[in-house]
Write an enzyme that holds these catalytic residues in place. Sequence first.
Site, PDB file in Angstrom:
ATOM      1  N   CYS A 487       0.868  -1.167   0.000  1.00 25.88           N
ATOM      2  CA  CYS A 487       0.000   0.000   0.000  1.00 25.88           C
ATOM      3  C   CYS A 487       0.909   1.223   0.000  1.00 25.88           C
ATOM      4  O   CYS A 487       2.029   1.162  -0.491  1.00 25.88           O
ATOM      5  CB  CYS A 487      -0.959  -0.019   1.180  1.00 25.88           C
ATOM      6  SG  CYS A 487      -0.165   0.103   2.794  1.00 25.88           S
ATOM      7  N   HIS A 664      -4.162   9.239   6.809  1.00 30.93           N
ATOM      8  CA  HIS A 664      -4.552   7.870   6.437  1.00 30.93           C
ATOM      9  C   HIS A 664      -5.947   7.597   6.998  1.00 30.93           C
ATOM     10  O   HIS A 664      -6.108   7.317   8.184  1.00 30.93           O
ATOM     11  CB  HIS A 664      -3.537   6.880   7.010  1.00 30.93           C
ATOM     12  CG  HIS A 664      -3.679   5.482   6.467  1.00 30.93           C
ATOM     13  ND1 HIS A 664      -4.730   4.663   6.787  1.00 30.93           N
ATOM     14  CD2 HIS A 664      -2.879   4.776   5.624  1.00 30.93           C
ATOM     15  CE1 HIS A 664      -4.585   3.503   6.180  1.00 30.93           C
ATOM     16  NE2 HIS A 664      -3.463   3.553   5.463  1.00 30.93           N
TER      17      HIS A 664
END
Length: 745
Positions: A487, A664
């Site tokens: 990711c 995030h």
Amino acid sequence: MKDKIFGVLQRVGRSFMLPIAILPVAGLLLGLGSSFTNTTTIETYGLQWLLGDKTILHALLVIMNAVGSAIFDNLPLIFAVGVAIGMAKKEKEVSALSAVVAYFVMNVSINAMLKISGKILADGSIAKDVLDGTITSVCGIQSLQMGVFGGIIVGLGVAALHNRFYKIELPNALSFFGGTRFVPIISTVVYLFVGILMYFIWPTVQNGIYALGGVVTGTGYFGTLLFGIIKRALIPFGLHHVFYMPFWQTAVGGTMEVAGHMVEGGQNIFFAQLADSANIAHFSADATRYFSGEFIFMIFGLPGAALAMYKCAKPEKKKQAGSLLLSATLACMFTGITEPLEFSFLFVAPALFAVQVVLAGSAYMIAHILNIAVGLTFSGGLLDFFLFGILQGNEKTSWMLVIPVGIVYFLLYYFIFSFLIKKFDFKTPGREDDDTETKLYTKADVNERKAAKDTKASDDKATVDELSQTISRGLGGKANISDVDCCATRLRITVIDPEKVNDVLLKSTGASGVVHKGQGVQIIYGPRVTVIKSDLEDYLASVTEEHFEDDAAENNTAGADEVKNENATSDKAPESDVKAEKEAGDVKEPTSTVIISSPMTGIAADLSTAPDEAFAGKMMGDGAVVTPEEGVVVAPEDGTVLFVFDTKHALGFTTDSGIGMIIHVGIDTVKLEGKGFDVQVEAGCHVNKGDVLMKLDLDYLKANAPSVTTPVICTELKDNQKIRLITDGPIKAGEPFYAVDTYEK
């Protein structure tokens, strides 16, 4: 050097197999569609009731013609993508996307230069002084007619850029754009200038080809031979249209009075005589010399070459080669589409293409000498041979002479191709070496390749990639690795046996932390993780299971105790240091402080409360978390958006004061693949505090993610910088969240 060049040409030839595979079907569709929708053909044979306008069959044939044309009209783009995929060593999908981008950039650049120079006028029309056929529409963009060669220029260039840069590492502030993401960026820049360069180069090539036409018309049979050779030689460059169309459609190809009208161009003369066939004893071979010879080598000659390639194929590859060659041969024979066959040997064996050019050119001349006058719509296949040769009668067309001459050409092609393929070991379809990109090598293979100085040293390099080797060992060996992914900051690995994972080895590779979740292992590397992932995949693909057996054994025997000892010392040491510092009362005042505001309205808390081990352990940086109560993410301060992750769940941000951050949203939201996120900004844009960065579907996120708690972390804190939480509890977007204190070193 010779072997290296030959190896490259072989790879180029293999890369052509992907786009070539679609050509036979496209050729059949185009051939059937164009032949049976031709107005002259329909009227000549009285087929208006069956094939006339507004009939069902006519509509179907029009659609078939359109589909076939769409493929051939966009053949340069198809080849650009196919060559880029075939020549790319790894991450082939990235090279494909980059090729598409580069192809459009190149043609748009050419278009802009044509407009600037006045060759394309303001209303989109082409200036009168521009040669016919030199400017065409490329995917809706008016550009130079470069044909398949334009696609090859893009495919080869992008593949070279891809292989050079797909693992590039950029400075931390730009690291998101490193690795594979850099390839389309550099391709865009390079092909902007390639387009400008081609504007100056390509017209010279076009003008030279056009000028050759004057030589052909005045030299009789030799001129016909020259015409045939030039036309066939120009096929790979897409310039044959520029060359032959004047002969077919203008006075360059001759003039003749037919039924009281002066007609210009070889094809126009033939169809005018066809319409007045009752008064024509024999169609003019002088008019048809520009295409009658095609029936000889398209129906007979090239199929002989295909048979030779099939016979020369390796026994274990004959079935695959036969399938490809049969479909290409049928397209060639029935519709006159020769590209599938010609491209199958053009780049792997240019000498064979030279033979094809000479033989095909001589076929035009022989047809002219024998007074063969068979017309065509667009190419010399069986369909046109039947309609404009056989049905017109031998008295008018001399079509019967095509058969004995064709048989001779079949034999010539077969024996010449067979001899040359075997003599020089040309890698025609079915004779290629094993695909080195998918083969798994043993240690003996690697040593042998090094000793022989094989040209694929870059593939062997993966076997000595120490970083990837250590990561593999830390994960328990190749046999224990089930899946590799990443990711924004983490290398995400699925392992078979979590007990074989060695955290110490993984941390020794520069990882700031390792997180275990069942069979999932997350190794925290930061934004450079995409390059690490690519290297690891290359390494795993280049080594055998045997290579890992010793690694796994070493892992299991020495790793467990090492992990315990390392964890016992290193993990507790920082806590002891902090405690000792507090007991000593050594508290310093910061020299400067930067306040970071909350990007969300919700509940603020210390980073240690994050429901994720990596974030809570500050493995990716320090900061705080906020659990959102409203679905809006705003800019915490004035600054610049560095990147937006592909799955939209995270974005990089740097404040005007120089603090680098990652917002995030949620935990493990990368798995949602962008669902629930509506990003309002792009990488590189400057925003002010409070500007909306992202909108969230909180209901969807809460239902599908483990948690919506959002870490807001500083990724590049210096050793003398620390985070101090300001608000612990309810907070509104824009209110002070935490402070970044800077101390004297």
